[in-house]
Design an enzyme around this catalytic site. Structure first.
Site, PDB file in Angstrom:
ATOM      1  CB  SER A 190      -1.181  -0.436   0.775  1.00 53.37           C
ATOM      2  OG  SER A 190      -1.880   1.323   1.242  1.00 53.37           O
ATOM      3  CG  HIS A 223      -4.006  -1.489  -1.797  1.00 52.98           C
ATOM      4  ND1 HIS A 223      -4.790  -2.188  -2.392  1.00 52.98           N
ATOM      5  CD2 HIS A 223      -4.377  -1.178  -0.503  1.00 52.98           C
ATOM      6  CE1 HIS A 223      -6.123  -2.316  -1.666  1.00 52.98           C
ATOM      7  NE2 HIS A 223      -5.147  -1.127  -0.065  1.00 52.98           N
ATOM      8  CG  ASP A 267      -4.999   2.298   0.443  1.00 48.45           C
ATOM      9  OD1 ASP A 267      -5.643   1.698   0.653  1.00 48.45           O
ATOM     10  OD2 ASP A 267      -4.289   1.963   1.095  1.00 48.45           O
ATOM     11  CG  MET A 326      -9.039   7.054   2.128  1.00 49.99           C
ATOM     12  SD  MET A 326      -7.763   6.569   3.545  1.00 49.99           S
ATOM     13  CE  MET A 326      -6.713   5.283   3.662  1.00 49.99           C
ATOM     14  CG  HIS A 360      -9.220   0.026  -0.929  1.00 51.60           C
ATOM     15  ND1 HIS A 360      -8.345  -0.041   0.215  1.00 51.60           N
ATOM     16  CD2 HIS A 360     -10.736  -0.249  -0.656  1.00 51.60           C
ATOM     17  CE1 HIS A 360      -9.367  -0.341   1.264  1.00 51.60           C
ATOM     18  NE2 HIS A 360     -10.574  -0.209   0.278  1.00 51.60           N
ATOM     19  CG  MET A 415     -11.176   3.363   1.442  1.00 49.58           C
ATOM     20  SD  MET A 415      -9.968   3.148   3.087  1.00 49.58           S
ATOM     21  CE  MET A 415      -8.856   3.129   1.351  1.00 49.58           C
ATOM     22  CG  MET A 435     -11.182  -2.562   4.040  1.00 47.47           C
ATOM     23  SD  MET A 435     -10.270  -2.256   3.832  1.00 47.47           S
ATOM     24  CE  MET A 435      -9.225  -1.527   5.347  1.00 47.47           C
ATOM     25  N   GLY A 457      -9.585   4.017   6.466  1.00 49.23           N
ATOM     26  CA  GLY A 457      -8.889   5.491   6.730  1.00 49.23           C
ATOM     27  C   GLY A 457      -7.435   6.027   7.102  1.00 49.23           C
ATOM     28  CG  PHE A 458      -6.510   6.613   9.784  1.00 49.26           C
ATOM     29  CD1 PHE A 458      -5.905   8.405   9.727  1.00 49.26           C
ATOM     30  CD2 PHE A 458      -7.727   6.619  10.643  1.00 49.26           C
ATOM     31  CE1 PHE A 458      -6.226   9.191  10.048  1.00 49.26           C
ATOM     32  CE2 PHE A 458      -8.278   7.592  10.619  1.00 49.26           C
ATOM     33  CZ  PHE A 458      -7.858   9.022   9.948  1.00 49.26           C
ATOM     34  N   GLY A 469      -1.044   1.895   9.619  1.00 50.90           N
ATOM     35  CA  GLY A 469      -0.640   1.007  10.972  1.00 50.90           C
ATOM     36  C   GLY A 469      -1.546   0.515  11.869  1.00 50.90           C
ATOM     37  CG  ASP A 521      -6.326  -2.617   2.893  1.00 53.83           C
ATOM     38  OD1 ASP A 521      -5.043  -2.631   3.086  1.00 53.83           O
ATOM     39  OD2 ASP A 521      -7.047  -1.762   2.026  1.00 53.83           O
ATOM     40  N   GLY A 522      -5.010  -4.310   5.690  1.00 52.97           N
ATOM     41  CA  GLY A 522      -4.971  -3.882   7.417  1.00 52.97           C
ATOM     42  C   GLY A 522      -4.159  -4.548   8.050  1.00 52.97           C
ATOM     43  N   GLY A 523      -3.407  -4.024   8.992  1.00 57.46           N
ATOM     44  CA  GLY A 523      -2.834  -4.594   9.960  1.00 57.46           C
ATOM     45  C   GLY A 523      -1.874  -5.526   9.412  1.00 57.46           C
TER      46      GLY A 523
HETATM   47  C1  DX5 Z   1      -6.205   1.302   5.337  1.00 55.74           C
HETATM   48  C2  DX5 Z   1      -6.387   0.992   4.168  1.00 55.74           C
HETATM   49  C3  DX5 Z   1      -5.127   0.312   4.151  1.00 55.74           C
HETATM   50  C4  DX5 Z   1      -3.565   0.866   4.682  1.00 55.74           C
HETATM   51  C5  DX5 Z   1      -2.564  -0.702   5.299  1.00 55.74           C
HETATM   52  O1  DX5 Z   1      -7.207   2.230   5.026  1.00 55.74           O
HETATM   53  O2  DX5 Z   1      -7.322   0.940   3.091  1.00 55.74           O
HETATM   54  O3  DX5 Z   1      -5.111  -0.317   2.211  1.00 55.74           O
HETATM   55  O4  DX5 Z   1      -2.888   1.470   3.947  1.00 55.74           O
HETATM   56  O5  DX5 Z   1      -2.116  -0.173   5.975  1.00 55.74           O
HETATM   57  P1  DX5 Z   1      -1.426  -1.357   7.114  1.00 55.74           P
HETATM   58  O6  DX5 Z   1      -0.497  -2.329   6.144  1.00 55.74           O
HETATM   59  O7  DX5 Z   1      -0.544  -0.297   7.536  1.00 55.74           O
HETATM   60  O8  DX5 Z   1      -1.632  -1.362   8.351  1.00 55.74           O
HETATM   61 ZN    ZN Z   2      -6.097  -0.107   1.077  1.00 51.86          ZN
END
Ligand code: DX5
Ligand code: ZN
Length: 217
Positions: free
Chosen positions: A6, A31, A33, A35, A64, A66, A135, A140-141, A143, A173-175
């Site tokens: 990402s 990827h 993102d 937003m 992606h 959002m 998800m 949104g963020f 980390g 996607d995420g964490g």
């Molecule tokens: C979050 C994004 C993710 C994000 C994942 O809303 O859709 O793609 O960049 O970041 P990590 O891998 O740090 O959770």
């Molecule tokens: Zn994403």
């Protein structure tokens, strides 16, 4: 397993260099993102930046969205050079029509599900989808920490996809980290997105290999 880093966690001042470094590292997907500050609290970038990134870059642009009512922008992302367009089930009232629009534009169509959205939200669309994005954090963020019940949703979707003979890949996607990626792949994920756990650990070629090895690939 496909790793889709990402770019949210990359250096925005050096996007071109970051993309070139990913290609040199043997990465195939990027990827992106997008937003809008409405569907999610954060604002990132849109079609003009993707168009600029597209120049001289042959990575598969996994986009992606959002954003609220993404149907308004399918043509713009198509023209910018996206290869796959993923819309949120929660962001568009007529989800089937929006997915059909993406396919008609000649792009891979995907639907993202927020953590609280059940797998059933895409049940009838699976035959026409190229990918479902689970998800595993609230979008949104970067980390944030992986939400454990996402594993149940991945397993459930895997069964639904097999049952209807859909070609749809499952993206998570995420964490996603080196510690949990094996479990996520074992649950049924085909594509892993990684932001912070990838970009914060250069060199990218080594990190890519480490991720593949951690997933047993
Ligand atoms: C979050 C994004 C993710 C994000 C994942 O809303 O859709 O793609 O960049 O970041 P990590 O891998 O740090 O959770
Ligand atoms: Zn994403």
């Amino acid at each position: 397993m496909i790793l889709s880093p990402s770019l949210l966690s990359s250096d925005f001042a050096r996007l071109g260099d970051e993309l070139a470094a990913l290609e040199a590292a043997g990465i195939k997907w990027a990827h992106l993102d997008v937003m809008d500050g409405a569907f999610v609290p954060n604002i990132t970038f849109g079609p003009p930046v993707i168009k600029a990134m597209r120049k001289g870059c042959s990575l598969f642009f996994d986009t992606h969205l959002m954003i609220e009512r993404p149907e308004r922008y399918i043509q713009d992302f198509t023209d910018a050079g996206s290869d796959l367009i993923c819309v949120h089930a929660e962001a568009t009232v007529h989800l089937e029509r929006t997915c059909a629009l993406i396919a008609k534009a000649g792009k891979k169509a995907a639907v993202a599900l927020n953590p609280a959205t059940p797998a059933d939200a895409v049940k009838y669309l699976l035959p026409q989808l190229d990918m479902v994005l689970v998800m595993s954090v609230n979008p949104g963020f970067g980390g944030q920490s992986f939400i454990p019940f996402s594993l149940d949703k991945i397993r459930e979707l895997k069964g639904m996809i097999a049952a209807c003979g859909s070609r749809a890949l499952i993206q998570v996607d995420g964490g996603v980290t080196l510690e949990n990626c094996a479990e996520i792949v074992a649950a049924g994920a085909d594509v892993l997105v990684s932001g912070s756990a990838f970009f914060n650990h250069p060199p990218y070629g080594e990190r890519h290999k480490t991720f593949l090895a951690a997933c047993g690939r």
